[in-house]
Design an enzyme around this catalytic site. Structure first.
Site, mmCIF file in Angstrom:
data_model
loop_
_atom_site.group_PDB
_atom_site.id
_atom_site.type_symbol
_atom_site.label_atom_id
_atom_site.label_comp_id
_atom_site.label_asym_id
_atom_site.label_seq_id
_atom_site.Cartn_x
_atom_site.Cartn_y
_atom_site.Cartn_z
ATOM 1 C CG HIS A 173 -42.628 62.380 99.108
ATOM 2 N ND1 HIS A 173 -43.792 61.846 99.610
ATOM 3 C CD2 HIS A 173 -41.644 61.577 99.550
ATOM 4 C CE1 HIS A 173 -43.513 60.780 100.331
ATOM 5 N NE2 HIS A 173 -42.209 60.581 100.317
ATOM 6 C CG ASP A 204 -47.084 62.376 98.840
ATOM 7 O OD1 ASP A 204 -46.362 62.434 97.832
ATOM 8 O OD2 ASP A 204 -46.646 62.174 99.979
ATOM 9 C CB SER A 282 -42.151 57.183 100.592
ATOM 10 O OG SER A 282 -41.939 57.851 101.811
#
Length: 572
Positions: A173, A204, A282
């Site tokens: 993402h 992911d 992230s």
């Protein structure tokens, strides 16, 4: 007696320069870009270093400073200058504020040696942190309301880390719908262009590379560690919101189970930790106490009733992604069993299914028509084992000592195209099947995988195919509550009957004289056209462009001069 200093107050009596210098060396905070050392965990009971080898005990609480053992107050001397003090607002003081003390006339040489010691300690304390990079991405998302356009581009930053083979791992993402990706090393002011090699939507994870050899000079790739146990210490490193330099948070592994991956709308193995994971973390690595990577930070739980719940992608999922790319040259995904199953904890249900007292398993309720299992399994079959591992009545299998986990973990360890041995109970008979595993085909896909949405416009009617990003764009992040019930029923319960089946809707009607009275149609499913069922968007175009459709529809369109439009992927 040595004078006592209360927190935030000046001393009533001046202390010597040597004593103040020793106190500053004991309590000064490190610069924000300097790696942590073993002194970060020092307690008040830990022995303090002597003045012959000055050091900085970083991370100590701001209590009254304790003088070093060899820095006692001289009887007859006054300080030459006021000692420098750290700011109370949390900012890191510069080294220039530390006084230079003269001892026997050779202090500059001794202090320089101390600086060299600190520099070498900083380099050897946590060298793995140099492999953590900052990822900059420019995104250009599709405009689902006007599918022939794209939205305004925007920028984001996240974290990543270096692997062997000149590769960088980050979250999927973080680079979704990317137009440009750049990476920057720790302590560098140069951003290097990166190329996206693979994007794993389900797990992911994304893999990048940098063509410029200058980026890789002196970089040591990270090594992966084994799957941590409960209560093992983990350290999350990255570039979260709140600053530009690297950030370190620590915690322990508090849970390990099959988690729901928000980005991929899948369920894979995940770690829950109590370390803070914020926006920008992230893609950053999570380290164990040996400095080896044990996971990738990717999401956190934000709720008013919870605090400090973060999630990490563990090494089995990461290694599956890497091996998948290395073996096939691309990301092929995580296979699943295309079934809907039911627990067999009810004793009467087990008796009705003809199960013996020593037999355990789960009952098959429905089977995906597009899945390979559709040719072998039937409803009401009892799956007893997967690849020789028995499945319990609650759908779990043995994992580690004292732990159990959902049997879907066994499926996710396989690669697309591999076979699995499945033992089932059917009509009190035991059958064994070798089934070739495949990925999941959804009626409403969870991703469009970076491609622009397909559309077809005729007479002002905008036809398109439904996807989860489309629903999120139309109804917001709470689309599961705000979207029409009929579309949600298709999303949650319907199964695709063929590989090319799509859910086609009229997203909107562009107002014109020819479609007066139809302006209010929004996100309405198309079931049939001229009595022929609509299977997918391409099938609808074929029906519209037949001679019958031209006579009924396109002749009128020509009279009113309303052209048709089709997306590039449908022109073939």
């Amino acid at each position: 007696m040595d004078p006592k200093r209360k927190r935030g107050r000046k001393p009533k009596k001046p202390i010597s320069a040597s004593a103040s210098a020793a106190a500053d060396l004991n309590m000064i905070d490190p610069p924000p870009d300097e790696p942590l050392t073993n002194a970060d965990t020092a307690s008040e009971d830990s022995p303090t270093p002597t003045s012959s080898s000055p050091s900085r005990l970083r991370g100590l609480p701001r209590k009254s400073p304790r003088l070093l053992p060899s820095a006692k107050k001289p009887k007859s001397s006054k300080p030459d200058a006021a000692p420098g003090r750290a700011k109370s607002n949390g900012t890191h003081p510069s080294r220039r504020t530390t006084p230079r003390v003269t001892v026997n006339g050779d202090a500059p040489m001794a202090l320089a040696a101390g600086d060299r010691w600190e520099e070498s300690a900083a380099q050897s304390a946590a060298p793995y942190m140099d492999a953590v990079v900052k990822v900059f991405c420019v995104h250009t998302e599709p405009n689902f309301s006007l599918p022939w356009q794209r939205k305004r581009q925007y920028s984001s930053s996240s974290s990543g880390f270096v692997l062997k083979g000149k590769r960088v791992l980050t979250n999927a993402h973080s680079v979704e719908h990317h137009t440009q990706v750049k990476v920057k090393r720790r302590g560098s002011d140069t951003k290097y262009l990166a190329t996206v090699l693979a994007i794993g939507t389900e797990c992911d994870i994304a893999m990048l590379t940098v063509e410029d050899d200058e980026f890789w000079e002196g970089l040591r790739p990270l090594e992966f560690g084994s799957l941590p146990a409960l209560q093992d210490a983990v350290t999350v490193v990255g570039y979260p919101i709140g600053g530009d330099t690297i950030s370190v948070t620590s915690g322990v592994v508090s849970r390990m189970e099959i988690l729901s991956y928000v980005h991929g709308s899948t369920e894979l193995l995940g770690l829950q930790i109590d370390a803070a994971i914020n926006s920008g973390n992230s893609g950053g690595p999570a380290f164990n106490d040996k400095g080896k990577c044990v996971g990738i930070a990717f999401q956190s739980l934000k709720h008013e009733d919870v605090e400090n719940i973060g999630y990490v992608i563990p090494t089995p999922v990461i290694m599956h992604f890497i091996h998948d790319y290395e073996n096939s040259g691309e990301y092929t995904g995580f296979p699943i069993l295309g079934i809907e199953w039911q627990k067999m904890e009810n004793p009467d249900l087990r008796k009705a299914m003809g199960m013996k007292p020593d037999q355990k398993g789960v009952r098959v309720r429905r089977i995906e028509p597009t899945a390979p299992e559709f040719k072998f399994l039937k409803p009401s079959d009892i799956i007893l084992s997967f690849d020789g591992i028995d499945i319990a009545n609650d759908g779990t299998v043995p994992f580690r000592h004292g732990e159990r986990i959902g049997f879907s973990y066994l499926v996710s360890q396989k690669f697309t195209g591999e076979t699995a041995v499945i033992k089932v109970l059917r009509n009190s008979q035991t059958l064994v099947f070798n089934i070739k595993l495949a990925t999941h085909k959804r009626l409403i896909p969870a991703h469009i995988k970076g491609k622009p949405p397909s559309y077809y416009i005729i007479a002002g009617f905008v036809f398109t195919a439904i996807s989860v990003p489309y629903l999120r764009s139309e109804y917001g992040k709470d689309y599961e509550y705000d979207a029409p019930v009929k579309l949600l029923d298709k999303l949650l319960h319907s199964m695709a009957q063929s590989e090319d089946e799509q859910l086609v809707v009229v997203s909107q009607v562009l107002v014109s004289d020819i479609n007066i009275g139809y302006e209010d149609i929004v996100n309405t499913q198309v079931l049939a056209f001229n009595g022929k069922p609509v299977k997918n968007l391409k099938g609808l175009i074929v029906v519209l462009e037949t001679r019958t459709a031209k006579a009924a529809t396109l002749d009128i369109l020509t009279t009113h001069c309303i052209p048709s439009a089709v997306s590039d992927d449908l022109k073939t």
